[in-house]
Scaffold this motif. Structure first.
Motif, PDB file in Angstrom:
ATOM      1  N   ILE A   1      -3.270  -1.162  -1.115  1.00  0.00           N
ATOM      2  CA  ILE A   1      -2.253  -1.722  -0.225  1.00  0.00           C
ATOM      3  C   ILE A   1      -1.031  -2.074  -1.057  1.00  0.00           C
ATOM      4  CG2 ILE A   1      -1.697  -3.587   1.373  1.00  0.00           C
ATOM      5  CD1 ILE A   1      -4.674  -3.814   2.005  1.00  0.00           C
ATOM      6  N   VAL A   2       0.147  -1.771  -0.549  1.00  0.00           N
ATOM      7  CA  VAL A   2       1.399  -2.032  -1.242  1.00  0.00           C
ATOM      8  C   VAL A   2       2.290  -2.905  -0.355  1.00  0.00           C
ATOM      9  CG1 VAL A   2       3.454  -0.988  -2.286  1.00  0.00           C
ATOM     10  CG2 VAL A   2       1.242   0.194  -2.404  1.00  0.00           C
ATOM     11  N   GLY A   3       2.903  -3.923  -0.960  1.00  0.00           N
ATOM     12  CA  GLY A   3       3.783  -4.811  -0.210  1.00  0.00           C
ATOM     13  C   GLY A   3       3.066  -5.963   0.450  1.00  0.00           C
ATOM     14  N   GLU A   4       1.808  -6.188   0.055  1.00  0.00           N
ATOM     15  CA  GLU A   4       0.975  -7.179   0.735  1.00  0.00           C
ATOM     16  C   GLU A   4       1.401  -8.616   0.465  1.00  0.00           C
ATOM     17  OE1 GLU A   4      -0.786  -6.733  -3.325  1.00  0.00           O
ATOM     18  OE2 GLU A   4       0.057  -5.395  -1.830  1.00  0.00           O
ATOM     19  N   LEU A   5       2.144  -8.856  -0.618  1.00  0.00           N
ATOM     20  CA  LEU A   5       2.501 -10.219  -0.976  1.00  0.00           C
ATOM     21  C   LEU A   5       3.557 -10.815  -0.049  1.00  0.00           C
ATOM     22  CD1 LEU A   5       2.580  -9.932  -4.881  1.00  0.00           C
ATOM     23  CD2 LEU A   5       0.703 -10.639  -3.397  1.00  0.00           C
TER      24      LEU A   5
END
Length: 241
Positions: free
Chosen positions: A80-84
Motif C-alpha cells: 500500500i502506498v500513501g497510507e500515512l
C-alpha cells in the motif's frame, strides 16, 4: 534500476495484507496502469487517494533540505502506498511515489476507505497495524542516517536489501536486484562518488563482491552489522519495502 525480480523466487519476508482487507480495497478501488518514470503523487500534493500495487515497482522518495533525493522504500505487489495520510484532515503527501517498473495499481479514494473502515473494526485495526509498521520503518531508516553517517547509511541499506531481495549462497548473501551506485546513493542521501569509495573499500576488505551483472554478494554481513551497532530489528522492520 534494473529489475531482475522476474526470474527470482523471493522469500516472503514482509507483512502481508489479509484476504479481507485486499478484497475491500479491490471492491472500492479503480484499476489504473503505471508507466515507468511517472508519479503516483508528488511531495506536497493534496492527498485524496491511496494506492495498492498490483504489479510493477514504485520507489518512495523524500527531498532533503539541501535538495538531495532520499529513497526510502521500494514498493512491490500488494504493498500500500500513501497510507500515512489516512484519517488526516487536509492531508498532503510528505513523500513522492515514482514508478520504476511499469505495472498496474488500484487507486482508492481516501474518504471512501475511511468510511468503510469506520464500520469494520477488525479491518480498521489491521490497517492501523500496517500503518504503524511502515512508520517504524521510516523512523529506523532516518535513525540510521542521523546516527551512522554516510557509511552507516550504506551498510544499513545493504542489510535491508539483503533482507528484502537476498538469496543465500555458499559464499554469502546475493542481492538479486541490480542497483547502480547512483541508486544506492539515493538510499543514503549521499553522492555517487562517496558511495563508489565506500564500495571499493568494502571490496578490498572482502566484505562484498560485485559480479559482472552488477549484483552485490555480501560475504560478511556480520561486519556490516557490527560497524553500525545493529539492533537486530525484526525483518518486517529491517527491509527496503
Amino acid at each position: 534500476m534494473q529489475n531482475n525480480l522476474a526470474t527470482v523466487d523471493l522469500p516472503n519476508q514482509t507483512e502481508q495484507l489479509s484476504g479481507d482487507l485486499k478484497s475491500l480495497l479491490e471492491s472500492i478501488g479503480t484499476l489504473s496502469s503505471m508507466k515507468k518514470d511517472s508519479y503516483l503523487f508528488h511531495e506536497g500534493m493534496d492527498a485524496h487517494e491511496i494506492y495498492l500495487i498490483r504489479s510493477g515497482l514504485v520507489q518512495i522518495d523524500k527531498l532533503t533540505a539541501d535538495g538531495k533525493e532520499l529513497s526510502l522504500r521500494i514498493c512491490k505487489q500488494d504493498d500500500i502506498v500513501g497510507e500515512l495520510t489516512l484519517f488526516s484532515d487536509h492531508a498532503k503527501y510528505f513523500l513522492s511515489a515514482r514508478v520504476v517498473e511499469p505495472g498496474e495499481v488500484l487507486v482508492v479514494k481516501k474518504h471512501i476507505l475511511e468510511k468503510e473502515l469506520m464500520t469494520n473494526a477488525p479491518l480498521a485495526i489491521e490497517f492501523m497495524k500496517w500503518t504503524s509498521t511502515h512508520m517504524r520503518k521510516f523512523q529506523s531508516k532516518i535513525r540510521d542516517l542521523l546516527l551512522n553517517g554516510k557509511k552507516g547509511a550504506l551498510y544499513s541499506t545493504l542489510i535491508r536489501l539483503s533482507n528484502s531481495y537476498g538469496t543465500q549462497k555458499e559464499d554469502g548473501i546475493l542481492i538479486d536486484m541490480v542497483f547502480t551506485n547512483q541508486e544506492l546513493a539515493m538510499f543514503c542521501a549521499a553522492t555517487r562518488e562517496s558511495i563508489n569509495r565506500l564500495l571499493v573499500d568494502l571490496r578490498k576488505q572482502d566484505v562484498i563482491s560485485i559480479g559482472r551483472d552488477g549484483r552485490i554478494l555480501i560475504k560478511n554481513i556480520d561486519h556490516l552489522r557490527t560497524e553500525i551497532g545493529c539492533e537486530n530489528c525484526p525483518i518486517e522492520i529491517c527491509n527496503i519495502n
